[in-house]
Design a protein around this motif. Structure first.
Motif, PDB file in Angstrom:
ATOM      1  N   ASP A 147      -9.749  -7.047   7.341  1.00 32.42           N
ATOM      2  CA  ASP A 147     -10.636  -7.203   8.583  1.00 32.42           C
ATOM      3  C   ASP A 147      -9.852  -8.185   9.446  1.00 32.42           C
ATOM      4  N   ARG A 148      -9.080  -9.231   9.085  1.00 39.26           N
ATOM      5  CA  ARG A 148      -8.697 -10.230  10.088  1.00 39.26           C
ATOM      6  C   ARG A 148      -7.266  -9.400  10.610  1.00 39.26           C
ATOM      7  N   GLY A 149      -6.841  -8.567   9.920  1.00 39.12           N
ATOM      8  CA  GLY A 149      -5.696  -7.822  10.772  1.00 39.12           C
ATOM      9  C   GLY A 149      -6.257  -6.783  11.742  1.00 39.12           C
ATOM     10  N   LEU A 150      -7.417  -6.102  11.291  1.00 35.36           N
ATOM     11  CA  LEU A 150      -8.033  -5.161  12.201  1.00 35.36           C
ATOM     12  C   LEU A 150      -8.405  -5.923  13.791  1.00 35.36           C
ATOM     13  N   GLU A 151      -8.990  -7.097  13.325  1.00 35.97           N
ATOM     14  CA  GLU A 151      -9.385  -8.060  14.611  1.00 35.97           C
ATOM     15  C   GLU A 151      -8.241  -8.783  15.408  1.00 35.97           C
ATOM     16  N   LEU A 190      -1.638 -15.560   6.257  1.00 34.04           N
ATOM     17  CA  LEU A 190      -2.040 -15.152   4.923  1.00 34.04           C
ATOM     18  C   LEU A 190      -1.142 -14.496   4.064  1.00 34.04           C
ATOM     19  N   THR A 191      -1.259 -14.215   2.975  1.00 31.43           N
ATOM     20  CA  THR A 191      -0.083 -13.540   2.046  1.00 31.43           C
ATOM     21  C   THR A 191       0.377 -12.187   2.857  1.00 31.43           C
ATOM     22  N   HIS A 192      -0.331 -11.483   3.517  1.00 30.83           N
ATOM     23  CA  HIS A 192       0.047 -10.153   4.021  1.00 30.83           C
ATOM     24  C   HIS A 192       0.784 -10.410   5.224  1.00 30.83           C
ATOM     25  N   SER A 194      -1.379  -2.199   1.014  1.00 31.31           N
ATOM     26  CA  SER A 194      -1.056  -1.514   2.201  1.00 31.31           C
ATOM     27  C   SER A 194      -1.909  -1.432   3.477  1.00 31.31           C
ATOM     28  N   LEU A 195      -3.109  -1.216   3.443  1.00 29.50           N
ATOM     29  CA  LEU A 195      -3.940  -1.097   4.488  1.00 29.50           C
ATOM     30  C   LEU A 195      -3.979  -2.428   5.270  1.00 29.50           C
ATOM     31  N   ALA A 196      -3.892  -3.719   4.668  1.00 28.72           N
ATOM     32  CA  ALA A 196      -4.009  -4.670   5.189  1.00 28.72           C
ATOM     33  C   ALA A 196      -2.678  -5.045   6.167  1.00 28.72           C
ATOM     34  N   LEU A 197      -1.451  -4.383   5.590  1.00 29.44           N
ATOM     35  CA  LEU A 197      -0.371  -4.535   6.565  1.00 29.44           C
ATOM     36  C   LEU A 197      -0.533  -3.461   7.488  1.00 29.44           C
ATOM     37  N   ALA A 198      -1.186  -2.138   7.302  1.00 32.45           N
ATOM     38  CA  ALA A 198      -1.320  -1.335   8.364  1.00 32.45           C
ATOM     39  C   ALA A 198      -2.028  -1.848   9.361  1.00 32.45           C
TER      40      ALA A 198
END
Length: 155
Positions: free
Chosen positions: A45-49, A57-59, A114-118
């Motif tokens: 969620d944070r990555g999307l925003e 964060l780790t990612h 993977s999705l957090a990175l994407a």
């Protein structure tokens, strides 16, 4: 099949609330829900925003290290679902495709990571036809669920 993250929501289950990332697949009405951990849901969620919380964060850290080493994410492929016990549920498997100074490499990774990175890189997301057929569900089941952002303080 081309996919995108539609939402990160929280579903009520007999075991309590469980985060779910909902993948929409191009030209399909159904979605692919993947139940994940709370920390991973918040990270996606944070990555999307594109939310900057000051410290990585780790990612964020992993992405920074990859970029410093000259690598970049080409795409994420949710490639299979391993059957669960008694054919109940299953474990989603993803491949993280990277371009490195030594060429392309594929890393086995959890879909949530993977999705957090994407989400941070706008890397393309794909699901195989088998994953779509085995994991597909009615979009309407997930539209009414609360966003992980709205319930994150409750955990």
């Amino acid at each position: 099949m081309d996919a995108a993250i539609d939402a990160v929501r929280v579903a009520g289950t007999p075991q309590g609330p469980v985060p779910v990332v909902v993948l929409e697949v191009e030209d399909e009405d159904d979605v692919v829900p993947i139940f994940i951990g709370f920390n991973e849901a918040v990270s996606i969620d944070r990555g999307l925003e594109a939310e900057d919380i000051g410290r990585p964060l780790t990612h964020d850290l992993l992405l920074d290290v990859m970029e410093e080493l000259g690598s970049r994410i080409e795409r994420v492929v949710v490639s299979e679902i391993e059957s669960g016990a008694n054919d109940r549920g299953g474990t989603y498997i993803a491949d993280l495709h990277l371009q490195t100074p030594r060429g392309e490499t594929v890393i086995d990774a959890r879909p949530s990571d993977s999705l957090a990175l994407a989400a941070r890189t706008n890397a393309p997301i794909e699901v195989t036809e088998d994953v779509f057929e085995d994991g597909r569900d009615d979009r309407e089941k997930f539209e009414h669920l609360e966003s992980v952002r709205d319930v994150s303080g409750e955990f």
